[in-house]
Design a protein around this motif. Structure first.
Motif, mmCIF file in Angstrom:
data_model
loop_
_atom_site.group_PDB
_atom_site.id
_atom_site.type_symbol
_atom_site.label_atom_id
_atom_site.label_comp_id
_atom_site.label_asym_id
_atom_site.label_seq_id
_atom_site.Cartn_x
_atom_site.Cartn_y
_atom_site.Cartn_z
ATOM 1 N N PRO A 78 0.863 -1.165 0.015
ATOM 2 C CA PRO A 78 0.016 0.048 0.045
ATOM 3 C C PRO A 78 0.885 1.335 -0.027
ATOM 4 O O PRO A 78 1.927 1.290 0.510
ATOM 5 C CB PRO A 78 -0.849 -0.046 1.426
ATOM 6 N N ARG A 79 0.373 2.282 -0.624
ATOM 7 C CA ARG A 79 1.151 3.624 -0.773
ATOM 8 C C ARG A 79 0.796 4.516 0.299
ATOM 9 O O ARG A 79 -0.233 4.352 0.923
ATOM 10 C CB ARG A 79 1.002 4.154 -1.939
ATOM 11 N N LEU A 80 1.666 5.272 0.886
ATOM 12 C CA LEU A 80 1.565 5.978 2.002
ATOM 13 C C LEU A 80 0.537 7.179 1.956
ATOM 14 O O LEU A 80 -0.192 7.235 2.867
ATOM 15 C CB LEU A 80 2.913 7.107 2.124
ATOM 16 N N ALA B 125 2.533 13.434 2.230
ATOM 17 C CA ALA B 125 2.542 12.069 1.869
ATOM 18 C C ALA B 125 3.222 11.487 0.386
ATOM 19 O O ALA B 125 3.918 10.648 0.150
ATOM 20 C CB ALA B 125 1.054 11.480 1.972
ATOM 21 N N VAL B 126 2.772 12.288 -0.505
ATOM 22 C CA VAL B 126 3.164 12.136 -1.873
ATOM 23 C C VAL B 126 5.021 12.245 -1.913
ATOM 24 O O VAL B 126 5.619 11.425 -2.446
ATOM 25 C CB VAL B 126 2.650 13.266 -3.058
ATOM 26 N N LEU B 127 5.542 13.351 -1.128
ATOM 27 C CA LEU B 127 6.874 13.436 -1.320
ATOM 28 C C LEU B 127 7.404 12.420 -0.315
ATOM 29 O O LEU B 127 8.631 11.830 -0.424
ATOM 30 C CB LEU B 127 7.113 14.948 -0.451
ATOM 31 N N GLY B 128 6.570 12.110 0.777
ATOM 32 C CA GLY B 128 7.212 10.878 1.493
ATOM 33 C C GLY B 128 7.261 9.533 0.653
ATOM 34 O O GLY B 128 8.221 8.856 0.915
ATOM 35 N N GLU B 129 6.499 9.405 -0.099
ATOM 36 C CA GLU B 129 6.517 8.290 -1.033
ATOM 37 C C GLU B 129 7.806 8.227 -1.873
ATOM 38 O O GLU B 129 8.525 7.055 -2.029
ATOM 39 C CB GLU B 129 5.283 8.090 -1.845
ATOM 40 N N LEU B 130 8.203 9.351 -2.535
ATOM 41 C CA LEU B 130 9.309 9.748 -3.238
ATOM 42 C C LEU B 130 10.640 9.510 -2.213
ATOM 43 O O LEU B 130 11.821 8.798 -2.811
ATOM 44 C CB LEU B 130 9.392 10.735 -3.755
#
Length: 211
Positions: free
Chosen positions: A9-11, A41-46
């Protein structure tokens, strides 16, 4: 930094579920705070996949591209492309920029992935999950870990940190345990701690602006 399994699952998807009511699809927080949390959270995924990190230049906290290989999904790919094209912006600027459309962007990805039902005739009511059990699991496993005093994995540690940064922890955690929250945040790599700190600061600015 230990990278997260891309098949899991994505953050941002997990945070979206936590930030929205499972029955109505409505956000639990003000729209601006939700947008900032999801942008982080999008930046956290990267960061979790090792493609960006945090650096400092001229006394400012900025994002540094480590791996410019395009991610597999359109949302993080677009975010990375922006950062590659304009590397001089502060981290806080990226949070504010991505926050403008983060809620809609994450919802679109989740809809395409079969996690959210398509919007109805009245989108203001919000989109509801396809499976309520799937939607409830992210906050459920964090709450269980806190209750059992168990350490979180890296992604869930960031999830909890962003919940605290946005104030969402006050709404969804079964118990508020300051010592556990502090220890969980301290266990994260420094770039992720900085992402959470910058998100909390951006949330504070947004709250002050609303007054």
């Amino acid at each position: 930094m230990v990278e997260v399994d891309l098949s899991g699952p994505r953050l941002a998807d997990d945070l979206f579920f936590v930030m929205h009511d499972n029955r109505t699809g409505r956000t639990r927080l003000h729209a601006r705070l939700t947008g900032l949390g999801l942008a982080a959270a999008v930046l956290g995924e990267l960061m979790l996949t090792g493609q960006i990190t945090v650096g400092s230049a001229a006394g400012q906290t900025r994002l540094v591209v480590v791996d410019a290989t395009p991610p597999g999904d359109a949302l993080t790919r677009a975010a990375l492309n922006h950062i590659v094209a304009e590397p001089s912006h502060r981290l806080r600027t990226w949070l504010q920029f991505l926050a403008r459309t983060a809620r809609a962007d994450v919802a679109s990805r989740m809809t395409a992935g079969g996690l959210l039902r398509p919007p109805g005739r009245r989108p203001s009511r919000g989109q509801v999950p396809v499976d309520v059990n799937v939607a409830a699991w992210p906050v459920g496993r964090v709450n269980l870990a806190i209750q059992r005093r168990e350490p979180l994995n890296l992604q869930d540690g960031v999830l909890l940190g962003l919940l605290v940064a946005t104030g969402g922890n006050q709404l969804v955690l079964w118990e508020q345990n300051p010592a556990y929250l502090a220890d969980s945040n301290a266990a994260l790599p420094a770039p992720l701690q900085e992402l959470i700190a910058q998100t909390e600061a951006a949330i504070g600015d947004a709250v002050i602006t609303r007054r």
